[in-house]
Design an enzyme around this catalytic site. Structure first.
Site, PDB file in Angstrom:
ATOM      1  N   HIS A  23       0.799  -1.231   0.000  1.00  0.00           N
ATOM      2  CA  HIS A  23       0.000   0.000   0.000  1.00  0.00           C
ATOM      3  C   HIS A  23       0.829   1.278   0.000  1.00  0.00           C
ATOM      4  O   HIS A  23       0.289   2.355  -0.206  1.00  0.00           O
ATOM      5  CB  HIS A  23      -1.059  -0.054   1.099  1.00  0.00           C
ATOM      6  CG  HIS A  23      -2.029  -1.165   0.814  1.00  0.00           C
ATOM      7  ND1 HIS A  23      -2.762  -1.213  -0.351  1.00  0.00           N
ATOM      8  CD2 HIS A  23      -2.315  -2.307   1.488  1.00  0.00           C
ATOM      9  CE1 HIS A  23      -3.483  -2.324  -0.370  1.00  0.00           C
ATOM     10  NE2 HIS A  23      -3.227  -3.012   0.727  1.00  0.00           N
ATOM     11  N   HIS A  56       2.460  -8.253  -3.076  1.00  0.00           N
ATOM     12  CA  HIS A  56       1.506  -8.984  -3.919  1.00  0.00           C
ATOM     13  C   HIS A  56       1.490  -8.333  -5.296  1.00  0.00           C
ATOM     14  O   HIS A  56       1.034  -7.202  -5.441  1.00  0.00           O
ATOM     15  CB  HIS A  56       0.125  -8.904  -3.255  1.00  0.00           C
ATOM     16  CG  HIS A  56      -0.943  -9.697  -3.952  1.00  0.00           C
ATOM     17  ND1 HIS A  56      -2.229  -9.765  -3.473  1.00  0.00           N
ATOM     18  CD2 HIS A  56      -0.918 -10.460  -5.070  1.00  0.00           C
ATOM     19  CE1 HIS A  56      -2.955 -10.533  -4.277  1.00  0.00           C
ATOM     20  NE2 HIS A  56      -2.193 -10.964  -5.259  1.00  0.00           N
ATOM     21  N   ARG A  58      -0.343  -8.128  -8.265  1.00  0.00           N
ATOM     22  CA  ARG A  58      -1.673  -8.521  -8.745  1.00  0.00           C
ATOM     23  C   ARG A  58      -1.720  -8.453 -10.259  1.00  0.00           C
ATOM     24  O   ARG A  58      -0.954  -7.718 -10.887  1.00  0.00           O
ATOM     25  CB  ARG A  58      -2.748  -7.594  -8.165  1.00  0.00           C
ATOM     26  CG  ARG A  58      -2.900  -7.710  -6.664  1.00  0.00           C
ATOM     27  CD  ARG A  58      -4.083  -6.874  -6.202  1.00  0.00           C
ATOM     28  NE  ARG A  58      -5.325  -7.518  -6.524  1.00  0.00           N
ATOM     29  CZ  ARG A  58      -6.066  -8.222  -5.658  1.00  0.00           C
ATOM     30  NH1 ARG A  58      -5.688  -8.325  -4.397  1.00  0.00           N
ATOM     31  NH2 ARG A  58      -7.175  -8.791  -6.040  1.00  0.00           N
ATOM     32  N   ARG A  62      -2.237  -3.114  -9.475  1.00  0.00           N
ATOM     33  CA  ARG A  62      -2.804  -1.911  -8.851  1.00  0.00           C
ATOM     34  C   ARG A  62      -1.881  -1.318  -7.785  1.00  0.00           C
ATOM     35  O   ARG A  62      -2.010  -0.173  -7.444  1.00  0.00           O
ATOM     36  CB  ARG A  62      -4.177  -2.199  -8.245  1.00  0.00           C
ATOM     37  CG  ARG A  62      -4.138  -3.093  -7.049  1.00  0.00           C
ATOM     38  CD  ARG A  62      -5.507  -3.258  -6.439  1.00  0.00           C
ATOM     39  NE  ARG A  62      -6.362  -4.119  -7.230  1.00  0.00           N
ATOM     40  CZ  ARG A  62      -7.408  -4.777  -6.726  1.00  0.00           C
ATOM     41  NH1 ARG A  62      -7.726  -4.639  -5.452  1.00  0.00           N
ATOM     42  NH2 ARG A  62      -8.133  -5.569  -7.479  1.00  0.00           N
ATOM     43  N   GLU A  83       3.400 -12.693  -2.892  1.00  0.00           N
ATOM     44  CA  GLU A  83       2.033 -13.218  -2.982  1.00  0.00           C
ATOM     45  C   GLU A  83       1.651 -13.248  -4.450  1.00  0.00           C
ATOM     46  O   GLU A  83       1.834 -12.253  -5.167  1.00  0.00           O
ATOM     47  CB  GLU A  83       1.072 -12.324  -2.211  1.00  0.00           C
ATOM     48  CG  GLU A  83       1.292 -12.396  -0.722  1.00  0.00           C
ATOM     49  CD  GLU A  83       0.384 -11.437   0.022  1.00  0.00           C
ATOM     50  OE1 GLU A  83      -0.420 -10.742  -0.622  1.00  0.00           O
ATOM     51  OE2 GLU A  83       0.490 -11.371   1.236  1.00  0.00           O
ATOM     52  N   THR A 114      -7.651  -9.533  -1.002  1.00  0.00           N
ATOM     53  CA  THR A 114      -7.847 -10.977  -1.102  1.00  0.00           C
ATOM     54  C   THR A 114      -8.947 -11.382  -0.134  1.00  0.00           C
ATOM     55  O   THR A 114      -8.766 -11.338   1.076  1.00  0.00           O
ATOM     56  CB  THR A 114      -6.530 -11.708  -0.765  1.00  0.00           C
ATOM     57  OG1 THR A 114      -5.476 -11.054  -1.468  1.00  0.00           O
ATOM     58  CG2 THR A 114      -6.588 -13.155  -1.167  1.00  0.00           C
ATOM     59  N   GLU A 164      -0.535 -20.219   5.108  1.00  0.00           N
ATOM     60  CA  GLU A 164      -0.851 -18.963   5.800  1.00  0.00           C
ATOM     61  C   GLU A 164      -2.345 -18.983   6.061  1.00  0.00           C
ATOM     62  O   GLU A 164      -3.159 -19.054   5.130  1.00  0.00           O
ATOM     63  CB  GLU A 164      -0.442 -17.751   4.957  1.00  0.00           C
ATOM     64  CG  GLU A 164      -0.745 -16.455   5.712  1.00  0.00           C
ATOM     65  CD  GLU A 164      -0.112 -15.222   5.092  1.00  0.00           C
ATOM     66  OE1 GLU A 164       0.999 -15.317   4.530  1.00  0.00           O
ATOM     67  OE2 GLU A 164      -0.744 -14.154   5.186  1.00  0.00           O
TER      68      GLU A 164
HETATM   69  N1  PXP Z   1      -1.368 -12.254   3.805  1.00  0.00           N
HETATM   70  C1  PXP Z   1      -1.911 -12.402   2.581  1.00  0.00           C
HETATM   71  C2  PXP Z   1      -1.804 -13.719   1.906  1.00  0.00           C
HETATM   72  C3  PXP Z   1      -2.545 -11.313   1.937  1.00  0.00           C
HETATM   73  O1  PXP Z   1      -3.088 -11.472   0.718  1.00  0.00           O
HETATM   74  C4  PXP Z   1      -2.560 -10.065   2.593  1.00  0.00           C
HETATM   75  C5  PXP Z   1      -3.160  -8.890   1.904  1.00  0.00           C
HETATM   76  O2  PXP Z   1      -2.434  -8.593   0.766  1.00  0.00           O
HETATM   77  C6  PXP Z   1      -1.969  -9.969   3.852  1.00  0.00           C
HETATM   78  C7  PXP Z   1      -1.396 -11.085   4.450  1.00  0.00           C
HETATM   79  C8  PXP Z   1      -1.928  -8.682   4.604  1.00  0.00           C
HETATM   80  O3  PXP Z   1      -3.225  -8.288   4.911  1.00  0.00           O
HETATM   81  P1  PXP Z   1      -3.460  -6.835   5.471  1.00  0.00           P
HETATM   82  O4  PXP Z   1      -3.033  -5.888   4.411  1.00  0.00           O
HETATM   83  O5  PXP Z   1      -4.930  -6.805   5.729  1.00  0.00           O
HETATM   84  O6  PXP Z   1      -2.634  -6.701   6.718  1.00  0.00           O
END
Ligand code: PXP
Length: 252
Positions: A23, A56, A58, A62, A83, A114, A164
Protein backbone atom coordinates in the site's frame (compact mmCIF):
# COMPACT_ATOMS: atom_id res chain seq x y z
CA UNK A 1 11.68 -16.44 5.50
CA UNK A 2 14.85 -17.10 7.52
CA UNK A 3 15.34 -20.67 8.68
CA UNK A 4 12.93 -21.37 11.52
CA UNK A 5 14.37 -22.87 14.68
CA UNK A 6 12.09 -24.79 16.99
CA UNK A 7 12.57 -25.25 20.70
CA UNK A 8 12.29 -28.67 22.32
CA UNK A 9 8.64 -28.02 22.99
CA UNK A 10 8.12 -27.73 19.24
CA UNK A 11 7.34 -24.04 19.54
CA UNK A 12 8.78 -21.44 17.27
CA UNK A 13 11.11 -19.34 19.39
CA UNK A 14 10.17 -16.06 17.85
CA UNK A 15 7.15 -15.04 15.85
CA UNK A 16 8.38 -13.40 12.66
CA UNK A 17 6.81 -10.23 11.34
CA UNK A 18 6.56 -9.90 7.58
CA UNK A 19 5.54 -6.43 6.50
CA UNK A 20 3.40 -6.13 3.41
CA UNK A 21 4.46 -2.95 1.62
CA UNK A 22 1.87 -3.05 -1.18
CA UNK A 23 0.00 0.00 0.00
CA UNK A 24 3.01 2.26 -0.15
CA UNK A 25 2.77 1.54 -3.87
CA UNK A 26 -0.98 2.15 -3.79
CA UNK A 27 -0.32 5.71 -2.61
CA UNK A 28 2.48 6.15 -5.14
CA UNK A 29 0.27 4.96 -7.97
CA UNK A 30 -2.50 7.38 -7.00
CA UNK A 31 -0.37 10.13 -8.55
CA UNK A 32 1.54 8.06 -11.06
CA UNK A 33 5.01 9.21 -10.00
CA UNK A 34 7.77 7.61 -7.96
CA UNK A 35 6.82 8.77 -4.47
CA UNK A 36 6.35 7.21 -1.97
CA UNK A 37 8.71 4.44 -3.02
CA UNK A 38 8.07 0.95 -1.58
CA UNK A 39 11.85 0.46 -1.64
CA UNK A 40 12.22 3.10 1.05
CA UNK A 41 9.57 1.29 3.09
CA UNK A 42 11.51 -1.94 2.64
CA UNK A 43 14.67 -0.29 3.94
CA UNK A 44 12.88 1.09 6.98
CA UNK A 45 11.39 -2.32 7.76
CA UNK A 46 14.90 -3.79 7.62
CA UNK A 47 16.34 -1.03 9.82
CA UNK A 48 13.78 -1.57 12.58
CA UNK A 49 14.17 -5.34 12.67
CA UNK A 50 11.29 -6.57 10.53
CA UNK A 51 11.82 -10.19 9.58
CA UNK A 52 10.61 -10.09 6.02
CA UNK A 53 8.85 -8.23 3.25
CA UNK A 54 5.68 -9.25 1.55
CA UNK A 55 4.46 -7.94 -1.78
CA UNK A 56 1.51 -8.98 -3.92
CA UNK A 57 1.94 -8.56 -7.65
CA UNK A 58 -1.67 -8.52 -8.74
CA UNK A 59 -2.84 -9.21 -12.26
CA UNK A 60 -3.98 -5.58 -12.59
CA UNK A 61 -0.74 -4.21 -11.02
CA UNK A 62 -2.80 -1.91 -8.85
CA UNK A 63 0.00 -1.53 -6.30
CA UNK A 64 3.31 -3.37 -6.70
CA UNK A 65 4.54 -3.42 -10.29
CA UNK A 66 6.89 -5.80 -12.05
CA UNK A 67 9.82 -3.40 -11.89
CA UNK A 68 9.36 -2.98 -8.12
CA UNK A 69 10.17 -6.60 -7.40
CA UNK A 70 13.86 -6.55 -8.31
CA UNK A 71 14.30 -3.17 -6.64
CA UNK A 72 12.70 -4.43 -3.43
CA UNK A 73 14.82 -7.59 -3.52
CA UNK A 74 18.01 -5.59 -4.04
CA UNK A 75 17.23 -2.99 -1.37
CA UNK A 76 17.67 -5.17 1.74
CA UNK A 77 18.76 -8.59 2.87
CA UNK A 78 15.27 -9.39 4.08
CA UNK A 79 13.54 -12.40 2.56
CA UNK A 80 10.76 -11.54 0.12
CA UNK A 81 7.46 -13.35 0.29
CA UNK A 82 5.79 -12.88 -3.08
CA UNK A 83 2.03 -13.22 -2.98
CA UNK A 84 0.81 -14.51 -6.32
CA UNK A 85 -2.17 -15.96 -8.07
CA UNK A 86 -1.79 -19.47 -9.44
CA UNK A 87 -1.33 -18.42 -13.06
CA UNK A 88 1.33 -19.15 -15.67
CA UNK A 89 2.13 -15.45 -15.84
CA UNK A 90 2.85 -15.17 -12.11
CA UNK A 91 4.70 -18.48 -12.07
CA UNK A 92 7.06 -17.21 -14.77
CA UNK A 93 7.65 -14.00 -12.80
CA UNK A 94 8.32 -15.92 -9.59
CA UNK A 95 10.75 -18.24 -11.36
CA UNK A 96 12.56 -15.24 -12.79
CA UNK A 97 12.85 -13.35 -9.49
CA UNK A 98 13.25 -16.36 -7.19
CA UNK A 99 11.84 -14.78 -4.03
CA UNK A 100 12.52 -16.60 -0.76
CA UNK A 101 8.86 -17.59 -0.58
CA UNK A 102 5.79 -17.54 -2.76
CA UNK A 103 2.39 -17.42 -1.14
CA UNK A 104 -0.31 -18.60 -3.52
CA UNK A 105 -3.46 -16.56 -3.05
CA UNK A 106 -6.83 -16.58 -4.79
CA UNK A 107 -7.32 -13.48 -6.87
CA UNK A 108 -10.41 -11.96 -8.36
CA UNK A 109 -10.05 -8.85 -10.42
CA UNK A 110 -13.00 -7.02 -8.89
CA UNK A 111 -12.10 -7.62 -5.24
CA UNK A 112 -10.61 -4.82 -3.14
CA UNK A 113 -8.32 -7.22 -1.33
CA UNK A 114 -7.85 -10.98 -1.10
CA UNK A 115 -11.27 -11.90 0.17
CA UNK A 116 -11.20 -15.59 0.87
CA UNK A 117 -8.71 -18.39 1.18
CA UNK A 118 -7.42 -20.47 -1.68
CA UNK A 119 -9.55 -23.52 -2.43
CA UNK A 120 -6.58 -25.86 -2.25
CA UNK A 121 -8.93 -28.79 -1.77
CA UNK A 122 -10.97 -28.07 -4.90
CA UNK A 123 -8.07 -27.04 -7.12
CA UNK A 124 -5.49 -29.73 -6.47
CA UNK A 125 -4.83 -30.48 -10.13
CA UNK A 126 -4.39 -26.84 -11.08
CA UNK A 127 -2.16 -26.07 -8.09
CA UNK A 128 0.02 -29.20 -8.06
CA UNK A 129 2.25 -28.30 -11.06
CA UNK A 130 2.63 -24.71 -9.86
CA UNK A 131 3.59 -25.80 -6.33
CA UNK A 132 6.11 -28.29 -7.65
CA UNK A 133 7.69 -25.89 -10.14
CA UNK A 134 8.12 -23.25 -7.44
CA UNK A 135 9.53 -25.83 -5.03
CA UNK A 136 11.92 -27.17 -7.69
CA UNK A 137 13.26 -23.63 -8.07
CA UNK A 138 14.01 -23.51 -4.33
CA UNK A 139 11.11 -21.18 -3.53
CA UNK A 140 9.33 -21.91 -0.27
CA UNK A 141 5.68 -22.37 -1.15
CA UNK A 142 2.92 -21.17 1.10
CA UNK A 143 -0.82 -21.53 0.52
CA UNK A 144 -3.13 -18.82 1.80
CA UNK A 145 -6.07 -20.85 3.11
CA UNK A 146 -9.07 -20.53 5.35
CA UNK A 147 -8.63 -22.21 8.75
CA UNK A 148 -10.40 -25.35 7.62
CA UNK A 149 -9.18 -28.94 8.09
CA UNK A 150 -10.01 -29.81 4.46
CA UNK A 151 -7.64 -27.12 3.30
CA UNK A 152 -4.85 -28.30 5.62
CA UNK A 153 -5.31 -31.79 4.26
CA UNK A 154 -5.15 -30.41 0.72
CA UNK A 155 -1.95 -28.51 1.56
CA UNK A 156 -0.46 -31.79 2.81
CA UNK A 157 -1.43 -33.54 -0.42
CA UNK A 158 0.17 -30.72 -2.40
CA UNK A 159 3.36 -30.98 -0.34
CA UNK A 160 3.29 -27.30 0.66
CA UNK A 161 5.80 -26.62 3.48
CA UNK A 162 3.84 -23.59 4.71
CA UNK A 163 0.22 -22.50 5.03
CA UNK A 164 -0.85 -18.96 5.80
CA UNK A 165 -4.12 -19.01 7.72
CA UNK A 166 -6.53 -16.28 6.64
CA UNK A 167 -7.34 -14.10 9.65
CA UNK A 168 -9.79 -11.86 7.78
CA UNK A 169 -12.92 -13.51 9.19
CA UNK A 170 -11.47 -13.26 12.70
CA UNK A 171 -10.58 -9.62 12.18
CA UNK A 172 -14.05 -8.69 10.99
CA UNK A 173 -16.05 -10.77 13.47
CA UNK A 174 -17.17 -9.60 16.89
CA UNK A 175 -17.97 -11.23 20.22
CA UNK A 176 -18.61 -14.97 20.19
CA UNK A 177 -18.15 -15.19 16.43
CA UNK A 178 -14.64 -13.84 16.83
CA UNK A 179 -13.90 -16.32 19.62
CA UNK A 180 -15.09 -19.16 17.38
CA UNK A 181 -12.88 -17.98 14.53
CA UNK A 182 -9.90 -17.61 16.86
CA UNK A 183 -10.34 -21.20 18.03
CA UNK A 184 -10.52 -22.34 14.43
CA UNK A 185 -7.24 -20.59 13.63
CA UNK A 186 -5.56 -21.98 16.76
CA UNK A 187 -6.78 -25.51 15.98
CA UNK A 188 -5.62 -25.31 12.37
CA UNK A 189 -2.22 -23.92 13.38
CA UNK A 190 -1.84 -26.92 15.70
CA UNK A 191 -3.04 -29.35 13.00
CA UNK A 192 -0.66 -27.92 10.43
CA UNK A 193 2.32 -28.03 12.80
CA UNK A 194 1.47 -31.59 13.83
CA UNK A 195 1.61 -32.56 10.17
CA UNK A 196 4.94 -30.88 9.51
CA UNK A 197 3.55 -27.74 7.86
CA UNK A 198 4.73 -24.38 9.20
CA UNK A 199 1.68 -22.22 9.95
CA UNK A 200 1.67 -18.49 9.27
CA UNK A 201 -1.26 -16.10 9.55
CA UNK A 202 -2.34 -12.79 8.16
CA UNK A 203 -4.97 -10.42 6.83
CA UNK A 204 -6.78 -7.66 8.66
CA UNK A 205 -4.46 -7.69 11.68
CA UNK A 206 -4.25 -4.50 13.76
CA UNK A 207 -2.86 -3.36 17.11
CA UNK A 208 -6.24 -4.23 18.62
CA UNK A 209 -6.64 -7.76 17.32
CA UNK A 210 -3.08 -9.06 16.85
CA UNK A 211 -2.40 -10.25 20.41
CA UNK A 212 -4.72 -13.25 20.46
CA UNK A 213 -3.33 -14.42 17.12
CA UNK A 214 0.28 -13.83 18.17
CA UNK A 215 -0.35 -15.93 21.28
CA UNK A 216 -1.03 -19.05 19.19
CA UNK A 217 2.18 -20.94 19.91
CA UNK A 218 2.56 -22.84 16.63
CA UNK A 219 2.41 -19.75 14.44
CA UNK A 220 5.81 -18.87 13.03
CA UNK A 221 5.03 -15.72 11.07
CA UNK A 222 2.44 -12.98 10.70
CA UNK A 223 2.12 -10.95 7.51
CA UNK A 224 0.65 -7.52 8.12
CA UNK A 225 0.18 -4.69 5.66
CA UNK A 226 -2.73 -2.33 5.32
CA UNK A 227 -3.03 -1.36 8.97
CA UNK A 228 0.70 -0.77 9.38
CA UNK A 229 0.92 1.43 6.32
CA UNK A 230 -2.17 3.31 7.49
CA UNK A 231 -0.66 3.87 10.94
CA UNK A 232 2.61 4.90 9.33
CA UNK A 233 0.82 7.95 7.94
CA UNK A 234 0.27 9.13 11.51
CA UNK A 235 3.26 7.83 13.43
CA UNK A 236 5.85 6.84 10.83
CA UNK A 237 6.58 3.35 9.54
CA UNK A 238 9.35 2.75 12.10
CA UNK A 239 7.04 3.38 15.02
CA UNK A 240 4.22 1.37 13.49
CA UNK A 241 6.44 -1.69 12.91
CA UNK A 242 8.05 -1.40 16.35
CA UNK A 243 4.70 -1.14 18.08
CA UNK A 244 3.35 -4.18 16.25
CA UNK A 245 6.55 -6.04 17.14
CA UNK A 246 6.11 -5.14 20.81
CA UNK A 247 2.51 -6.37 20.82
CA UNK A 248 3.54 -9.63 19.18
CA UNK A 249 6.37 -10.16 21.67
CA UNK A 250 4.14 -9.34 24.63
CA UNK A 251 1.61 -11.94 23.48
CA UNK A 252 4.14 -14.79 23.54
N1 PXP B 1 -1.37 -12.25 3.81
C1 PXP B 1 -1.91 -12.40 2.58
C2 PXP B 1 -1.80 -13.72 1.91
C3 PXP B 1 -2.54 -11.31 1.94
O1 PXP B 1 -3.09 -11.47 0.72
C4 PXP B 1 -2.56 -10.06 2.59
C5 PXP B 1 -3.16 -8.89 1.90
O2 PXP B 1 -2.43 -8.59 0.77
C6 PXP B 1 -1.97 -9.97 3.85
C7 PXP B 1 -1.40 -11.08 4.45
C8 PXP B 1 -1.93 -8.68 4.60
O3 PXP B 1 -3.23 -8.29 4.91
P1 PXP B 1 -3.46 -6.84 5.47
O4 PXP B 1 -3.03 -5.89 4.41
O5 PXP B 1 -4.93 -6.81 5.73
O6 PXP B 1 -2.63 -6.70 6.72
Amino acid sequence: MTQQTFSNAGRPQRLRLGVNIDHVATIRNARGGEHPDPVRAAQIVAEVGGDGLTAHLREDRRHIRDEDLARIQAATNLPLNLEMAATEEMLAIALRHKPHAACIVPERREERTTEGGLDAAGQHNRLAPIVSRLADAGIRVSLFIAPDPRQIEAAMKLGAPVVELHTGEYAHAEGEARAVELRRIADMAALAAKNGIEPHAGHGLTYDNVSAIAAIPQLAELNIGHYLIGEAIFTGLENAVLRMRDLMDAAR
